[in-house]
Design an enzyme around this catalytic site. Structure first.
Site, short mmCIF file in Angstrom:
data_model
loop_
_atom_site.label_atom_id
_atom_site.label_comp_id
_atom_site.label_asym_id
_atom_site.label_seq_id
_atom_site.Cartn_x
_atom_site.Cartn_y
_atom_site.Cartn_z
N HIS A 97 7.01 17.88 -26.36
CA HIS A 97 7.66 17.61 -27.64
C HIS A 97 8.73 16.50 -27.55
O HIS A 97 8.75 15.58 -28.35
CB HIS A 97 8.33 18.87 -28.19
CG HIS A 97 7.45 20.09 -28.17
ND1 HIS A 97 6.14 20.04 -28.55
CD2 HIS A 97 7.70 21.37 -27.82
CE1 HIS A 97 5.61 21.27 -28.44
NE2 HIS A 97 6.54 22.08 -27.99
N ASP A 136 -0.10 18.70 -29.95
CA ASP A 136 1.32 18.99 -29.84
C ASP A 136 1.78 19.16 -31.29
O ASP A 136 1.87 18.19 -32.04
CB ASP A 136 2.06 17.81 -29.18
CG ASP A 136 3.55 18.08 -29.06
OD1 ASP A 136 4.07 18.91 -29.83
OD2 ASP A 136 4.19 17.44 -28.21
N HIS A 137 2.05 20.41 -31.68
CA HIS A 137 2.25 20.65 -33.12
C HIS A 137 3.49 19.95 -33.66
O HIS A 137 3.63 19.79 -34.86
CB HIS A 137 2.27 22.15 -33.43
CG HIS A 137 3.44 22.88 -32.87
ND1 HIS A 137 3.51 23.25 -31.56
CD2 HIS A 137 4.59 23.29 -33.43
CE1 HIS A 137 4.65 23.87 -31.34
NE2 HIS A 137 5.33 23.91 -32.47
P1 NAD Z 1 -2.08 35.14 -26.66
O1 NAD Z 1 -1.76 35.78 -25.34
O2 NAD Z 1 -1.57 35.78 -27.90
O3 NAD Z 1 -3.67 35.06 -26.80
C1 NAD Z 1 -4.53 34.81 -25.71
C2 NAD Z 1 -5.98 35.09 -26.09
O4 NAD Z 1 -6.79 34.95 -24.91
C3 NAD Z 1 -6.23 36.50 -26.61
O5 NAD Z 1 -7.20 36.40 -27.63
C4 NAD Z 1 -6.83 37.22 -25.39
O6 NAD Z 1 -7.64 38.32 -25.73
C5 NAD Z 1 -7.65 36.10 -24.79
N1 NAD Z 1 -8.00 36.29 -23.36
C6 NAD Z 1 -7.19 36.54 -22.32
N2 NAD Z 1 -7.91 36.60 -21.16
C7 NAD Z 1 -9.20 36.36 -21.50
C8 NAD Z 1 -10.42 36.23 -20.77
N3 NAD Z 1 -10.49 36.39 -19.43
N4 NAD Z 1 -11.55 35.95 -21.46
C9 NAD Z 1 -11.53 35.79 -22.79
N5 NAD Z 1 -10.42 35.88 -23.53
C10 NAD Z 1 -9.27 36.16 -22.90
O7 NAD Z 1 -1.63 33.63 -26.53
P2 NAD Z 1 -1.20 32.62 -27.73
O8 NAD Z 1 0.23 32.82 -28.04
O9 NAD Z 1 -2.17 32.74 -28.84
O10 NAD Z 1 -1.31 31.19 -27.02
C11 NAD Z 1 -2.55 30.54 -26.78
C12 NAD Z 1 -2.29 29.09 -26.39
O11 NAD Z 1 -1.64 28.43 -27.46
C13 NAD Z 1 -1.38 28.91 -25.17
O12 NAD Z 1 -1.83 27.79 -24.46
C14 NAD Z 1 -0.02 28.62 -25.78
O13 NAD Z 1 0.78 27.82 -24.93
C15 NAD Z 1 -0.44 27.82 -27.02
N6 NAD Z 1 0.55 27.85 -28.12
C16 NAD Z 1 0.81 29.02 -28.76
C17 NAD Z 1 1.71 29.02 -29.82
C18 NAD Z 1 2.00 30.28 -30.60
O14 NAD Z 1 2.72 30.19 -31.60
N7 NAD Z 1 1.49 31.42 -30.21
C19 NAD Z 1 2.36 27.83 -30.21
C20 NAD Z 1 2.07 26.65 -29.52
C21 NAD Z 1 1.16 26.68 -28.48
#
Ligand code: NAD
Length: 483
Positions: free
Chosen positions: A241, A178-179
């Site tokens: 959070h 949890d960042h």
């Molecule tokens: P995103 O949609 O940008 O990235 C998802 C990734 O999964 C991509 O690399 C995509 O190619 C890959 N993917 C999708 N389906 C796939 C499959 N079947 N096989 C292999 N790869 C596959 O999502 P994100 O924003 O990077 O978020 C990822 C996680 O991090 C989530 O759980 C999100 O809640 C969490 N998170 C993200 C942020 C942020 O700032 N982006 C912040 C906090 C938490």
């Protein structure tokens, strides 16, 4: 700093989180020598990228987040990255991944240490965990896994996911990230509470009238409407959070600063958390949805959102504990989209004290988390030219130079994963309690929805959320300090 040998596998290596947060954070740890010669990172996603293309992406991610970098360092760092096209639902792909991990382990003398990072949509977490186990992807050294939020959609799905992950990993090796717990001012709560007699001695039920936590977002759901409509503010922000912050504010003093003592203090508190009844949910919780403006959509008109949606983009509520220094003190929280500004802040409101001046205000302690980081205590004194009372802030803040040095939450937390410090990660026992609370509120809301005509306040965008959020206070002398 010790050089930690490891092969790290990032599921979701082409995603937003990896690009904006993980690659820059890893670079900073590399620059500090925590990971150096003996590490390799495998980025995986479905796209047919090459190693070279991933390295370009990593290098771009570093340039986008750093003003000045040594190009040779960036090149050397990026050379540790490898790309594996991988569909997480395809069993055979895990065999290829396993082979690459083993090869890199040998090449970089990573001593069989593996770190798995689930940077993907949460619906894949269980699938990945199951395949790590079934296809034996773990190494002969340490095996740790970082799981992004959300960890489940409710208690039942969180329990299911936990079962899938614990098939391959011990609780101590599961880092539920949890960042918020990596943020400077959140990490300041414990030292502030426990090292200042001035603060510690008034942090009691006798002196604290209420505590208020506000996590306000300026943006709407933007492109995330489809996902958000299945989640809502309670699951998206409160379950993780807000509850983490409240736990730090209300927990008893730990015996020492070890991870186990801190988690024990949190657990003691959470066991005494009062789960609301449906009647209390109706009285103590407000849910809302933002309306449109001249150039923004109302929530129900956002792309991929159900026009009849009952999903909340705002929630305000109350929680109390039976134990801990602020037992029985109401802790109010609110969070939502399209507030007037982005601001995360905590207000500790102290009880009023009778005094011969009559009109003096009580003291508050405010912790501003984002976008500025500071703590201030409101204090009364004499006006210069009259005998009236004036109110000033005693402020604890950082200089610009200091702020520039504050590491990003992801850098701090990844560091902790490498050095095996789980203090700032969520234990299963804590998460379980959070879900028990959230499920009760969601169930009460669901029943209200089923009866038809649920109470969902529609609020004007870019203000402070629905006015009904002021109806949850226990007494007429209470109000939101941050308005
Ligand atoms: P995103 O949609 O940008 O990235 C998802 C990734 O999964 C991509 O690399 C995509 O190619 C890959 N993917 C999708 N389906 C796939 C499959 N079947 N096989 C292999 N790869 C596959 O999502 P994100 O924003 O990077 O978020 C990822 C996680 O991090 C989530 O759980 C999100 O809640 C969490 N998170 C993200 C942020 C942020 O700032 N982006 C912040 C906090 C938490």
């Amino acid at each position: 700093m010790k050089n930690i040998p490891v092969v790290m596998i990032i599921f979701g290596g082409s995603g937003d989180l990896a690009h904006r947060k993980l690659y820059p954070a890893l670079f900073n740890l590399y620059e500090q020598g925590l990971i150096h010669d003996n590490f390799a990172v495998i980025g995986t996603a479905r796209r047919p990228w090459s190693h070279e293309y991933l390295r370009e992406q990593v290098s771009d991610a570093i340039h986008e987040t750093h003003d000045q970098v040594d190009e040779n360092d960036v090149k050397r760092f990026a050379s540790h990255f490898y790309y594996q096209s991988h569909d997480v639902t395809n069993v055979e792909h895990y065999e290829t991944l396993k082979k690459l991990a083993q090869e890199l382990d040998d090449r970089y003398s990573a001593q069989g240490n593996r770190l798995f990072y689930m940077a993907m949509a949460p619906r894949f977490f269980g699938t990945i965990a199951t395949h790590i186990n079934d296809q034996s992807l773990t190494g002969s050294g340490f095996n740790r896994i970082v799981v992004e939020k959300p960890f489940g959609h409710d208690l039942a799905s969180a329990e299911e996911l936990n079962k899938e992950i614990t098939a391959s990993f011990n609780e101590d090796d599961i880092f539920r990230i949890d960042h918020y717990l990596g943020k400077e001012m959140i990490q300041n709560i414990m030292p502030m509470r426990f090292t200042n007699p001035l603060i510690k001695n008034i942090w009691t039920s006798e002196n604290v009238k209420n505590i208020q936590v506000t996590l306000a977002e300026r943006l709407g759901v933007e492109a995330r409407g489809g996902y958000y409509d299945t989640s809502g503010a309670l699951r998206d922000m409160v379950q993780n959070h807000i509850f983490q912050i409240i736990t730090l504010l209300a927990m008893p003093e730990p015996k020492d600063l070890s991870s186990s003592s801190i988690h024990k203090a949190k657990q003691d508190l959470l066991e005494s958390m009062i789960i609301p009844t449906p009647e209390e949910v109706e009285k103590d919780f407000v849910r809302g949805q933002y309306l449109g403006s001249d150039n923004t959509f109302a929530y129900k008109k956002e792309p991929n959102v159900d026009p009849e949606s009952t999903t909340e983009t705002f929630v305000a509520g109350k929680v109390k504990f039976k134990k801990g220094p602020v037992a029985d003190v109401p802790i109010y929280f609110r969070t939502g989209k399209e507030f007037k500004e982005k601001k995360n802040r905590i207000d500790i409101v102290l009880k009023h004290m009778n005094n011969p001046y009559g009109q003096a205000h009580s003291n508050n302690i405010t912790i501003e988390i984002d976008p500025v980081s500071k703590i201030y205590i409101t204090i009364n004194g004499k006006k210069i030219d009259t005998s009236g009372i004036r109110r000033e802030n005693l402020t604890y803040e950082f200089s610009k130079e200091e702020m520039a040095k504050v590491p990003d939450g992801y850098e701090r937390l990844l560091h902790d994963v490498f050095v095996d410090d789980s203090t700032n990660f969520t234990h299963w026992s804590e998460l379980k309690r959070y879900w028990e609370f959230i499920d009760t509120v969601e169930d009460a809301w669901q029943k209200e929805n089923e009866k038809g005509n649920p109470k969902i306040s529609q609020y004007l965008p870019y203000r402070m959320g629905p006015k009904e959020a002021s109806d949850i206070f226990e007494s007429p002398t209470e109000h939101w300090i941050y308005e």
